[in-house]
Each structure stands twice: as structure tokens, then as C-alpha cells.
Scaffold this active site. Structure first.
Site, PDB file in Angstrom:
ATOM      1  CG  HIS A   1      36.737  30.873  39.580  1.00 59.34           C
ATOM      2  ND1 HIS A   1      36.487  31.391  38.332  1.00 59.34           N
ATOM      3  CD2 HIS A   1      36.816  29.540  39.403  1.00 59.34           C
ATOM      4  CE1 HIS A   1      36.395  30.401  37.462  1.00 59.34           C
ATOM      5  NE2 HIS A   1      36.594  29.282  38.088  1.00 59.34           N
ATOM      6  CB  CYS A   2      34.543  36.366  40.518  1.00 61.39           C
ATOM      7  SG  CYS A   2      33.543  34.920  40.893  1.00 61.39           S
ATOM      8  CG  LEU A   3      36.158  40.706  41.828  1.00 61.23           C
ATOM      9  CD1 LEU A   3      36.388  41.848  42.783  1.00 61.23           C
ATOM     10  CD2 LEU A   3      34.963  40.996  40.941  1.00 61.23           C
TER      11      LEU A   3
ATOM     12  CG  ASP B   1      34.061  36.493  36.350  1.00 68.43           C
ATOM     13  OD1 ASP B   1      34.745  35.537  35.958  1.00 68.43           O
ATOM     14  OD2 ASP B   1      33.294  36.454  37.314  1.00 68.43           O
TER      15      ASP B   1
END
Ligand SMILES: NC(=O)c1ccc[n+]([C@@H]2O[C@H](COP(=O)([O-])OP(=O)(O)OC[C@H]3O[C@@H](n4cnc5c(N)ncnc54)[C@H](O)[C@@H]3O)[C@@H](O)[C@H]2O)c1
Length: 414
Positions: free
Chosen positions: A255-257, A260
Site C-alpha cells: 500500500h505504500c511504496l 506514497d
């Protein structure tokens, strides 16, 4: 009150219950709320026993009914912040703020934890809360931002022992936000405003994203130059200062790299009209890693006078990283799609990832000697600890190992 009971929200809720707060876990997904109420956890880091203990304490109420928000004292927003057509989708935050605004009372505190671009707390959340409640941020209620640093599956660093950055709109808000988190974690780290806290989270993730891209690009070049990049990485990692170890892989996921850093580059482009070149470059390199995996497979099969079309390929691991069930944005899913489009007979084993995350034409299998023997090539995409690696080397005709878990005459690494 925790809005959103997912990978981030549920652990915060559990911890808050355990230190003695009365917690409502508001979750729009009715199915999820019902599972929680029945003591069924869908977040790996939270065991059913821990959830059951929270329910039994009488201080945890999972619900999809926003009426339970009445007269809350502290609300933490932990809802998704995806990209939609390359742009931040803040609709989940907007909906949460609108719901909270309807129930906001003087003296309450609202904290945003979702990862987002600098300015969201003050320019988006604050005004929605004010408009819905008729109250004034900083004067009537407290508002702040505190980024989540949770690393699902990490056995050492957790919510309690990982320092937590906290911020507030003003001094009183900071005191309220810090005061709340001081009850949950060992150490809080105050910064001067929500914008710095929002940027902190994006700095951390962009740093990781860029360094992974660097090592991925280096791995591809080293391979073409006939140099063992892993040996160089191991050797460089012995330097006690000024170097941090990153390892190459089939791409980035979760969900992040993949998401974001684009929040940050979107903000820079929209506000300053400039491109954040490091982020664009890292996206480019990491997004192309699944293609590189396929290229390496094409070369390997070609050596054996075989084509991808019609070959049976066994993918090991669909999750984006080891020992997790999270297959969101996983590069393994992209690799599977590419191979299917080239006509491969794709089989995949992943004991952690439920069915439904990949194209229905991918045959989900268990890792058995028969499956390994039947495959023209095996590709290790995620190095789950519970894979039987000896079984793979004992029976595989050819292995492309993107994680360097295996050695052997038929094994090639990234
Ligand atoms: N997963 C991680 O490791 C991680 C780490 C750090 C930060 N984050 C950030 O935290 C945020 C949440 O991520 P996550 O992984 O927990 O997502 P998630 O999808 O696991 O959980 C979010 C939950 O919020 C619910 N939800 C959505 N809108 C809602 C609303 N209006 N009211 C109530 N519930 C609502 C969803 O149904 C879902 O269950 C994101 O911004 C993410 O970037 C995630």
C-alpha cells in the site's frame, strides 16, 4: 474512536483498548465490522486471541454504525489513500472527516494517520470538520497528524517500540495529540506542524523507494556485466557507516511504496509546477522490474530452445513481500499477467495469499514435488519462510530466483 479497521487502524484500536481506553472501531465495510465483532481477525499481526481479549474487556466496539461516534474524545483516521489515474484519491479521508464533523464536540481531538501529501490535515480535514460541526479548529477542538510506521509481519519493530512522530495545528493541539499517543507508544517525537509530520512519512517511503530502484537498476546492469551484485551488496553492507543495505527484487508492492512517493511528486508538480525527478525515475525503474523478470525468463527458455508460449511456469509467492498475505500492487501479479499474455501456462503457489488476487487463468497450487517437476521454469518472486526451498532445488529443472534464497546448478539469481 478509530475510523477504518485495516492494517493500520486495527492495531491502533487493539493497543488503545489494552492501555485502558474505550474504543469504537468504525469500519464502513459491514462484512469486516461483523467479522471483528465475531472475534475474527483479517489482519495478520492481530491474532484472534488478542481481538477476543479486546472484545471481552467490554471496551472495544467494532461497528459500521456512525452513530457510535457520539461524543467521542479522540478520533484517529486510518483510511486508505490510493491513487486514481495517477492522482491522490482523498475521498476516504473526506468522507471520514465529514462523518466525524457531524459528531464533533468542543474539546475533542482529531488525528489523521493516513499517508498523504503535506497540507492535507490543515487544508482539507480541518475545513471539513469546521464546516460540518460549526466549531473552529485550534479554538474549539484539537487537530493533528501522526504518521503510521507499522511494518506488517516485522517481529521486532511494532506500534509500541517504534517512535511515533506527532504534530498539531497549534501548541494545544500538539499537546492533545502527544498526550494521547504517549499512552500508546514508548516514545513520541513532536514536530512543529502537521506539514512536517506529513512530509516525514513521505520522506521515509520515498527514501526506501529510491534506494530500492537504485539497487534494482544496479542489479540489472551487474547481471549484464557478468558481476554478482549480491556479493557486492554483502561486501558493502560490512561498512559500519554511510551505507544502508537494500536488496533487489521483482519490483515494489503493497500500500505504500508504489503509491506514497507519487503523492509527494503530485503535490510538488501541482503547487510548484516542477517534477520530482527522483520519484519519477524510481517509479520508472521499479515499474519495469516485472518486465525484466519476464525478459530473464525468455532468455533462459530460449537457451533450451523453448518459448514462453506453451511453457508451464510455476510462480512462488504472490504477496509483495515475505511472510505477508498482502498482494496489493504486488509485482508478482504483473509478472503473472505478462506471462499469460505471452501464452504461458501459469501456476502459482502462495500459502498466505487468498484466491482472487490474480487473473483467474492462473492455476493456484500447493508447492509439491510434482508441481515443481512439471514446471518448465520456477520463478521465486516472494521468499516466504515456509516455502520448502530444498524441495525446489531437488526437483526444479530451472529456477529464476529474484530473492537469492536458493543455490544450485539450475538456479539463476537476479
Ligand atoms: N499497511 C501499511 O503497512 C501502512 C503503513 C503505514 C501507513 N499506511 C497508511 O495508512 C492508511 C490506511 O492503510 P491500511 O493499510 O490500514 O488500509 P486498509 O485498506 O487495510 O484499511 C483501511 C480501512 O478503512 C476502511 N474505511 C474506508 N473508508 C472508511 C470510512 N469513511 N469510515 C470507516 N472506515 C473506512 C476500509 O474499509 C478499510 O477496512 C493509508 O493511508 C496507508 O497509506 C499503511
Amino acid at each position: 474512536m478509530i475510523v477504518g479497521q485495516g492494517y493500520v487502524g486495527l492495531p491502533v484500536a487493539m493497543r488503545a483498548v489494552e492501555v485502558g481506553h474505550d474504543v469504537v472501531g468504525l469500519e464502513v465495510d459491514e462484512g469486516r465490522a461483523k467479522k471483528l465483532a465475531a472475534g475474527e481477525s483479517y489482519v495478520e499481526d492481530i491474532s484472534a486471541d488478542r481481538l477476543r481479549a479486546a472484545l471481552d474487556s467490554g471496551r472495544y466496539l467494532p461497528t459500521f454504525d456512525a452513530a457510535a461516534l457520539a461524543s467521542f474524545q479522540v478520533a484517529v483516521i486510518t483510511v486508505p489513500t490510493p491513487l486514481r489515474e495517477g492522482a491522490p484519491d482523498l475521498s476516504y479521508i473526506e468522507d471520514s472527516a465529514a462523518t466525524l464533523g457531524e459528531h464533533l464536540t468542543p474539546g475533542a481531538t482529531v488525528v489523521l494517520e493516513s499517508t498523504t501529501y503535506p497540507g492535507t490535515t490543515e487544508e482539507l480535514v480541518g475545513p471539513i470538520l469546521e464546516e460540518r460541526s460549526g466549531l473552529v479548529a485550534g479554538k474549539d477542538f484539537f487537530l493533528g497528524y501522526s504518521p503510521e510506521r507499522i511494518d506488517p509481519g516485522n517481529p521486532h519493530w511494532n506500534l509500541i517500540n517504534t517512535p511515533k512522530v506527532v504534530s498539531g495545528l497549534d501548541e494545544a493541539s500538539l499537546a492533545a495529540v502527544k498526550g494521547f499517543y504517549d499512552t500508546l507508544v514508548d516514545r513520541t517525537v513532536p514536530v512543529s506542524s502537521p506539514k512536517e509530520a506529513e512530509l516525514t512519512k513521505l520522506l521515509e517511503n520515498t527514501f526506501r523507494h529510491v534506494n530500492i530502484a537504485l539497487i534494482n537498476e544496479l542489479a540489472m546492469f551487474a547481471g549484464d556485466l557478468g558481476i554478482n551484485v549480491w556479493e557486492a551488496i554483502d561486501a558493502a553492507s560490512t561498512k559500519p557507516f554511510g551505507y544502508m543495505r537494500f536488496t533487489p527484487g521483482p519490483g515494489v508492492g503493497g500500500h505504500c511504496l508504489p503509491i506514497d512517493p507519487s503523492y509527494l511528486s503530485w503535490r510538488v508538480r501541482r503547487t510548484l509546477g516542477q517534477s520530482f525527478r527522483f520519484v519519477e525515475l524510481a517509479n520508472d525503474v521499479n515499474d519495469h522490474m516485472p518486465d525484466y523478470v519476464v525478459r530473464r525468463l525468455v532468455v533462459a527458455l530460449n537457451r533450451r530452445r523453448m518459448a514462453v508460449n506453451g511453457s508451464r511456469i510455476l510462480l512462488l509467492g504472490l504477496a509483495y513481500k515475505a511472510n505477508t498475505s498482502d498482494a496489493r500492487e504486488s509485482p508478482a501479479v504483473v509478472v503473472a499477467d505478462r506471462l499469460l499474455s505471452l501464452g504461458a501456462d501459469v501456476h502459482a503457489a502462495d500459502p498466505h495469499v487468498m484466491s482472487g488476487h490474480v487473473d483467474a487463468r492462473v492455476v493456484r497450487v500447493e508447492l509439491t514435488a510434482e508441481e515443481v517437476k512439471a514446471a518448465d521454469a520456477v520463478i521465486v518472486l516472494t521468499d516466504h519462510d515456509d516455502f520448502d526451498y530444498d524441495l525446489i532445488t531437488d526437483h526444479a529443472r530451472y529456477v529464476l530466483d529474484m530473492r537469492r534464497r536458493l543455490t544450485g546448478p539450475q538456479v539463476e539469481t537476479l
